[in-house]
Write a protein that holds these residues in place. Sequence first.
Motif, PDB file in Angstrom:
ATOM      1  N   GLY A  57     -13.365 -21.234  18.888  1.00 37.09           N
ATOM      2  CA  GLY A  57     -12.212 -20.543  18.301  1.00 37.09           C
ATOM      3  C   GLY A  57     -11.706 -21.167  17.012  1.00 37.09           C
ATOM      4  N   VAL A  58     -10.796 -20.420  16.378  1.00 35.83           N
ATOM      5  CA  VAL A  58     -10.156 -20.882  15.135  1.00 35.83           C
ATOM      6  C   VAL A  58      -8.648 -20.714  15.290  1.00 35.83           C
ATOM      7  N   LEU A  59      -7.916 -21.688  14.766  1.00 35.04           N
ATOM      8  CA  LEU A  59      -6.444 -21.602  14.778  1.00 35.04           C
ATOM      9  C   LEU A  59      -5.936 -21.769  13.361  1.00 35.04           C
ATOM     10  N   SER A  60      -5.180 -20.779  12.891  1.00 37.93           N
ATOM     11  CA  SER A  60      -4.589 -20.907  11.559  1.00 37.93           C
ATOM     12  C   SER A  60      -3.105 -21.261  11.720  1.00 37.93           C
ATOM     13  N   ARG A  61      -2.461 -21.543  10.604  1.00 35.69           N
ATOM     14  CA  ARG A  61      -1.030 -21.867  10.632  1.00 35.69           C
ATOM     15  C   ARG A  61      -0.237 -20.731  11.273  1.00 35.69           C
ATOM     16  N   LYS A  62      -0.582 -19.509  10.852  1.00 36.11           N
ATOM     17  CA  LYS A  62       0.198 -18.372  11.369  1.00 36.11           C
ATOM     18  C   LYS A  62      -0.051 -18.126  12.846  1.00 36.11           C
ATOM     19  N   ASP A  63      -1.255 -18.429  13.337  1.00 33.70           N
ATOM     20  CA  ASP A  63      -1.524 -18.290  14.781  1.00 33.70           C
ATOM     21  C   ASP A  63      -0.554 -19.180  15.557  1.00 33.70           C
ATOM     22  N   LEU A  64      -0.379 -20.398  15.059  1.00 33.09           N
ATOM     23  CA  LEU A  64       0.493 -21.353  15.759  1.00 33.09           C
ATOM     24  C   LEU A  64       1.962 -20.975  15.602  1.00 33.09           C
ATOM     25  N   PRO A 110     -16.973 -13.436  19.290  1.00 33.16           N
ATOM     26  CA  PRO A 110     -17.921 -13.484  18.159  1.00 33.16           C
ATOM     27  C   PRO A 110     -17.276 -13.128  16.811  1.00 33.16           C
ATOM     28  N   ASN A 111     -15.944 -13.246  16.726  1.00 33.49           N
ATOM     29  CA  ASN A 111     -15.275 -12.801  15.481  1.00 33.49           C
ATOM     30  C   ASN A 111     -15.152 -13.897  14.427  1.00 33.49           C
ATOM     31  N   ILE A 112     -15.718 -15.074  14.703  1.00 33.11           N
ATOM     32  CA  ILE A 112     -15.531 -16.180  13.754  1.00 33.11           C
ATOM     33  C   ILE A 112     -16.543 -16.106  12.611  1.00 33.11           C
ATOM     34  N   LYS A 113     -16.027 -16.197  11.418  1.00 34.12           N
ATOM     35  CA  LYS A 113     -16.882 -16.226  10.225  1.00 34.12           C
ATOM     36  C   LYS A 113     -17.265 -17.678   9.975  1.00 34.12           C
ATOM     37  N   MET A 114     -18.555 -17.915   9.738  1.00 37.14           N
ATOM     38  CA  MET A 114     -19.038 -19.296   9.620  1.00 37.14           C
ATOM     39  C   MET A 114     -19.976 -19.426   8.424  1.00 37.14           C
ATOM     40  N   MET A 136      -6.079 -18.323  20.122  1.00 34.03           N
ATOM     41  CA  MET A 136      -7.026 -18.513  18.996  1.00 34.03           C
ATOM     42  C   MET A 136      -7.798 -17.222  18.688  1.00 34.03           C
ATOM     43  N   THR A 137      -8.351 -17.177  17.480  1.00 35.03           N
ATOM     44  CA  THR A 137      -9.346 -16.145  17.153  1.00 35.03           C
ATOM     45  C   THR A 137     -10.658 -16.668  17.721  1.00 35.03           C
ATOM     46  N   ARG A 138     -11.350 -15.807  18.478  1.00 30.37           N
ATOM     47  CA  ARG A 138     -12.509 -16.343  19.214  1.00 30.37           C
ATOM     48  C   ARG A 138     -13.837 -15.738  18.779  1.00 30.37           C
ATOM     49  N   ASN A 156     -12.884 -11.593   4.014  1.00 29.52           N
ATOM     50  CA  ASN A 156     -12.256 -11.587   5.338  1.00 29.52           C
ATOM     51  C   ASN A 156     -10.790 -12.018   5.310  1.00 29.52           C
ATOM     52  N   GLU A 157     -10.293 -12.290   4.093  1.00 27.68           N
ATOM     53  CA  GLU A 157      -8.889 -12.698   3.919  1.00 27.68           C
ATOM     54  C   GLU A 157      -8.519 -13.864   4.826  1.00 27.68           C
ATOM     55  N   ILE A 158      -9.370 -14.888   4.777  1.00 27.53           N
ATOM     56  CA  ILE A 158      -9.101 -16.096   5.563  1.00 27.53           C
ATOM     57  C   ILE A 158      -9.109 -17.312   4.630  1.00 27.53           C
ATOM     58  N   ASP A 159      -8.587 -18.442   5.137  1.00 24.64           N
ATOM     59  CA  ASP A 159      -8.434 -19.625   4.292  1.00 24.64           C
ATOM     60  C   ASP A 159      -9.569 -20.627   4.444  1.00 24.64           C
ATOM     61  N   CYS A 160     -10.321 -20.534   5.546  1.00 24.63           N
ATOM     62  CA  CYS A 160     -11.262 -21.615   5.844  1.00 24.63           C
ATOM     63  C   CYS A 160     -12.448 -21.134   6.684  1.00 24.63           C
ATOM     64  N   LEU A 161     -13.605 -21.715   6.412  1.00 22.46           N
ATOM     65  CA  LEU A 161     -14.807 -21.412   7.203  1.00 22.46           C
ATOM     66  C   LEU A 161     -15.309 -22.694   7.858  1.00 22.46           C
ATOM     67  N   PRO A 162     -15.691 -22.626   9.145  1.00 19.81           N
ATOM     68  CA  PRO A 162     -16.345 -23.803   9.718  1.00 19.81           C
ATOM     69  C   PRO A 162     -17.792 -23.873   9.198  1.00 19.81           C
ATOM     70  N   VAL A 163     -18.256 -25.097   8.936  1.00 23.99           N
ATOM     71  CA  VAL A 163     -19.671 -25.285   8.592  1.00 23.99           C
ATOM     72  C   VAL A 163     -20.352 -25.672   9.899  1.00 23.99           C
TER      73      VAL A 163
HETATM   74  P1  ADP Z   1      -2.926 -17.909   7.948  1.00 24.44           P
HETATM   75  O1  ADP Z   1      -2.896 -16.800   8.990  1.00 24.44           O
HETATM   76  O2  ADP Z   1      -2.230 -19.141   8.429  1.00 24.44           O
HETATM   77  O3  ADP Z   1      -2.461 -17.477   6.595  1.00 24.44           O
HETATM   78  P2  ADP Z   1      -5.772 -17.407   7.620  1.00 24.44           P
HETATM   79  O4  ADP Z   1      -5.560 -16.355   6.591  1.00 24.44           O
HETATM   80  O5  ADP Z   1      -6.929 -18.330   7.453  1.00 24.44           O
HETATM   81  O6  ADP Z   1      -4.488 -18.317   7.753  1.00 24.44           O
HETATM   82  O7  ADP Z   1      -5.925 -16.708   9.037  1.00 24.44           O
HETATM   83  C1  ADP Z   1      -5.699 -15.337   9.288  1.00 24.44           C
HETATM   84  C2  ADP Z   1      -6.248 -14.982  10.656  1.00 24.44           C
HETATM   85  O8  ADP Z   1      -7.667 -15.084  10.609  1.00 24.44           O
HETATM   86  C3  ADP Z   1      -5.791 -15.902  11.787  1.00 24.44           C
HETATM   87  O9  ADP Z   1      -5.505 -15.144  12.943  1.00 24.44           O
HETATM   88  C4  ADP Z   1      -6.974 -16.839  12.029  1.00 24.44           C
HETATM   89  O10 ADP Z   1      -7.125 -17.217  13.379  1.00 24.44           O
HETATM   90  C5  ADP Z   1      -8.147 -15.987  11.587  1.00 24.44           C
HETATM   91  N1  ADP Z   1      -9.192 -16.830  10.971  1.00 24.44           N
HETATM   92  C6  ADP Z   1      -9.053 -17.903  10.155  1.00 24.44           C
HETATM   93  N2  ADP Z   1     -10.244 -18.419   9.810  1.00 24.44           N
HETATM   94  C7  ADP Z   1     -11.172 -17.640  10.403  1.00 24.44           C
HETATM   95  C8  ADP Z   1     -12.599 -17.625  10.440  1.00 24.44           C
HETATM   96  N3  ADP Z   1     -13.316 -18.543   9.783  1.00 24.44           N
HETATM   97  N4  ADP Z   1     -13.222 -16.658  11.143  1.00 24.44           N
HETATM   98  C9  ADP Z   1     -12.500 -15.704  11.813  1.00 24.44           C
HETATM   99  N5  ADP Z   1     -11.171 -15.663  11.832  1.00 24.44           N
HETATM  100  C10 ADP Z   1     -10.493 -16.611  11.135  1.00 24.44           C
END
Ligand code: ADP
Length: 207
Positions: free
Chosen positions: A119-126, A149-153, A145-147, A170-177
């Motif tokens: 899973g992934v946890l962002s600031r807003k999730d918490l 198979p939806n995690i972008k890697m 958490m976002t779980r 995907n409008e996200i801040d971070c990718l796991p390597v």
């Molecule tokens: P925030 O929500 O704190 O601004 P993000 O934009 O990164 O940060 O996260 C938005 C949503 O996307 C959150 O629900 C988070 O769990 C999810 N998320 C963040 N990174 C990933 C990822 N690599 N793959 C899938 N989902 C993600």
Amino acid sequence: MELSKRQEQIIEIVKENGPITGEKIAERLSLSRATLRPDLAILSMADFLEARPRVGYFYTGKRMSELITNKLKDYTVSEFSSEPVLVKEESSVNDAISSMFLSDVGTLFVVNGDACLVGVLSRKDLLRASLGNQNLNEIPVHIIMTRMPNIKMCTVGDLLIHAARKLIDNEIDCLPVVKNTALGNQVIGRISKTNITKVFVALIQEE
Ligand code: ADP
């Protein structure tokens, strides 16, 4: 790389008259060939000009933006990834918030007993989980958490520009390597928007 006035003059001369010998360029600037030699060497090394033996100098047509683009296309995730910050799936939201503050990151990766990504946890999730919930010690992170198979890697061999594209699309801040193993995806790094911004600054400074 900032060009001197003389180097810009040389580029203009070669653009208009190339192929042109070093001797002829020197004549036009009323300088000696020897005086010009360091400038011509710099411009050739930086790919602005191409020197062909017995023919002279050509303008390569490459602009600064093109040179930067070419470098950016070669960068891979491996060179720029940071240490990942991991929490276990049974950790509480409270523990995750503490980890996020202590490690000064904006995204945590959640792993199972085999240390594989689940899973992934962002600031807003918490933040969302905290709203109206009194007992954050009792809520495990796997609930919020976002779980898979939806995690972008991404993987270490991926081009950095592709990782950046995934962040944007995907409008996200971070990718796991990750590294794929028989047990699942081991998290070996992270690529955040901050890493990408650092590359951007480094490119300009290098030039
Ligand atoms: P925030 O929500 O704190 O601004 P993000 O934009 O990164 O940060 O996260 C938005 C949503 O996307 C959150 O629900 C988070 O769990 C999810 N998320 C963040 N990174 C990933 C990822 N690599 N793959 C899938 N989902 C993600």
